[in-house]
Design an enzyme around this catalytic site. Structure first.
Site, PDB file in Angstrom:
ATOM      1  CG  ASP A   1     -10.761  -1.313   4.140  1.00  0.00           C
ATOM      2  OD1 ASP A   1     -10.313  -1.835   3.115  1.00  0.00           O
ATOM      3  OD2 ASP A   1     -10.132  -1.263   5.223  1.00  0.00           O
TER       4      ASP A   1
ATOM      5  CE  LYS B   1      -3.801  -2.478   1.939  1.00  0.00           C
ATOM      6  NZ  LYS B   1      -4.261  -3.222   3.096  1.00  0.00           N
TER       7      LYS B   1
ATOM      8  CD  GLN C   1      -3.894  -5.077   6.086  1.00  0.00           C
ATOM      9  OE1 GLN C   1      -3.854  -4.051   5.427  1.00  0.00           O
ATOM     10  NE2 GLN C   1      -4.278  -6.231   5.571  1.00  0.00           N
TER      11      GLN C   1
HETATM   12  N1  GUN Z   1      -7.083  -7.626   5.412  1.00  0.00           N
HETATM   13  C1  GUN Z   1      -7.222  -8.398   4.310  1.00  0.00           C
HETATM   14  N2  GUN Z   1      -7.900  -7.732   3.352  1.00  0.00           N
HETATM   15  C2  GUN Z   1      -8.193  -6.519   3.858  1.00  0.00           C
HETATM   16  C3  GUN Z   1      -8.867  -5.385   3.345  1.00  0.00           C
HETATM   17  O1  GUN Z   1      -9.362  -5.343   2.212  1.00  0.00           O
HETATM   18  N3  GUN Z   1      -8.945  -4.317   4.185  1.00  0.00           N
HETATM   19  C4  GUN Z   1      -8.428  -4.327   5.428  1.00  0.00           C
HETATM   20  N4  GUN Z   1      -8.572  -3.229   6.182  1.00  0.00           N
HETATM   21  N5  GUN Z   1      -7.800  -5.370   5.945  1.00  0.00           N
HETATM   22  C5  GUN Z   1      -7.679  -6.452   5.150  1.00  0.00           C
END
Ligand code: GUN
Length: 284
Positions: free
Chosen positions: A120, A53, A97
Site C-alpha cells: 500500500d 483483490k 484493509q
Molecule cells: N481502503 C480503501 N482503500 C484502501 C487502500 O488503498 N488500501 C487499504 N489497505 N485499505 C483501503
C-alpha cells in the site's frame, strides 16, 4: 467534448503485462508473487474490495492469502499475525484493509508491516522514500491516476495541476507524484479560499474529496484533464464520483468516468506493487 479515459482498458493492458512478468519470474526462479489480504470485521464495501483483490490474484497467477477476521479480533492478535506474515517467504505483499474497527489503531498496524512488504506504501519509510523520489512502491490510487493521465499522451511536464483533497492515501502522495513529473502543483482542501477559482485554472484537475457533484463546470478550465477519484453514492445508492459529469464533461479534453475510471486501476497497481516486491527477491 471530453474523451473518456477508460480505467478498464488501461487496467486490462497493464494486467496482461503484470501476468507475463509474474509467469517469467516463476519460470526463472520459482518465485510466485504472494499477497496477503487481511480484513477485520464485516464492512460491506471492504468485503467487495477484498473479493476483487482475490480475483485479481487468481487472474494474474499470484498466490492469495486471505484472512477474514471477526470484528472482535484484538489489536494484539492482528499485530501477531502481521509478525508471522512479515517472516513468511511466500508472502511478498501484506495489505490490511482500512478502515479498521475503532479498537484497533491504524497507525500502529501500518508501522508493524515490514516496509518491504508494504504494497500500500503507507509505512512512514515508504512515505519518506516517495517524498525524496527514491521508492519501491507507490500508493495504489495515485499511481493509478498517473497511469490514466499518461494514457492520454498529454505531457505532465510544466502543467498546472490542482489536487483537491489532502489525505495521506490520495491527496498528499498524488501531489508528490505530479511534482516528480515537473508539474506545478496546488493542493486544495476544506479550508482553501477561492477553491473554485484555483480549480478553474488547472490544466489537470484531480478530485479526491468524497462528495457527489462537488466539481461543477465553473470550476473547470476549457480543455482541462479531469480525474475523478471520488467513490460516493447518490440518493438512489448508485456509485458516483466527485465530479458533476454531465455538467463538466463538455469543457474537458479528457475525463474519467465513475465507475470505470480510477476504480479499476487501484487493484491493478496493488498487483504491480506485489509483483515488484516479489521481483526484489529474485536471486542476484
Ligand atoms: N481502503 C480503501 N482503500 C484502501 C487502500 O488503498 N488500501 C487499504 N489497505 N485499505 C483501503
Amino acid at each position: 467534448m471530453g474523451k473518456l479515459i477508460s480505467g478498464k482498458a488501461v487496467s486490462t493492458s497493464l494486467r496482461a503485462e503484470i501476468r507475463e512478468k509474474a509467469l517469467a519470474l516463476r519460470e526463472d526462479c520459482g518465485i510466485q508473487p504472494g499477497l496477503a489480504v487481511i480484513l477485520v470485521g464485516n464492512d460491506p464495501a471492504s468485503q467487495i474490495y477484498v473479493r476483487n483483490k482475490q480475483k485479481a490474484c487468481e487472474e494474474l497467477g499470484f498466490h492469495a492469502f486471505e484472512y477474514k477476521l471477526s470484528e472482535n479480533y484484538t489489536q494484539e492478535q492482528l499485530l501477531d499475525l502481521i509478525g508471522v506474515l512479515n517472516k513468511d517467504n511466500k508472502v511478498h505483499g501484506i495489505l490490511v484493509q482500512l478502515p479498521l474497527p475503532d479498537h484497533i489503531d491504524e497507525q500502529t498496524v501500518i508501522h508493524t508491516i515490514s516496509p518491504e512488504k508494504d504494497v500500500d506504501a503507507f509505512h512512514p519509510i515508504n512515505v519518506g522514500k516517495i517524498m525524496i523520489g527514491d521508492y519501491d512502491f507507490l500508493p495504489c490510487t495515485p499511481a493509478g491516476v498517473m497511469e490514466l493521465i499518461d494514457s492520454t499522451g498529454v505531457s505532465i511536464d510544466g502543467k498546472y495541476c490542482v489536487v483537491v483533497g489532502r489525505s495521506n492515501i490520495v491527496g498528499k502522495p498524488m501531489a508528490m507524484l505530479l511534482l516528480h513529473r515537473n508539474a506545478t502543483v496546488t493542493i486544495c482542501h476544506s479550508h482553501t479560499k477561492n477553491l473554485a477559482e484555483i480549480c478553474a485554472s488547472a490544466d489537470i484537475l484531480v478530485s479526491a474529496v468524497g462528495k457527489a457533484d462537488f466539481i461543477t463546470a465553473n470550476m473547470v478550465k476549457e480543455g482541462a484533464i479531469v480525474i475523478d477519484v471520488g467513490m460516493n453514492h447518490d440518493e438512489n445508492g448508485k456509485l458516483c464520483g466527485d465530479v458533476d459529469f454531465a455538467d463538466v464533461e463538455p469543457k474537458t479534453s479528457f475525463i474519467t468516468p465513475v465507475p470505470g475510471g480510477v476504480g479499476p486501476m487501484t487493484i491493478t497497481m496493488l498487483m504491480k506493487n506485489t509483483l515488484h516486491a516479489a521481483e526484489l527477491k529474485r536471486p542476484k
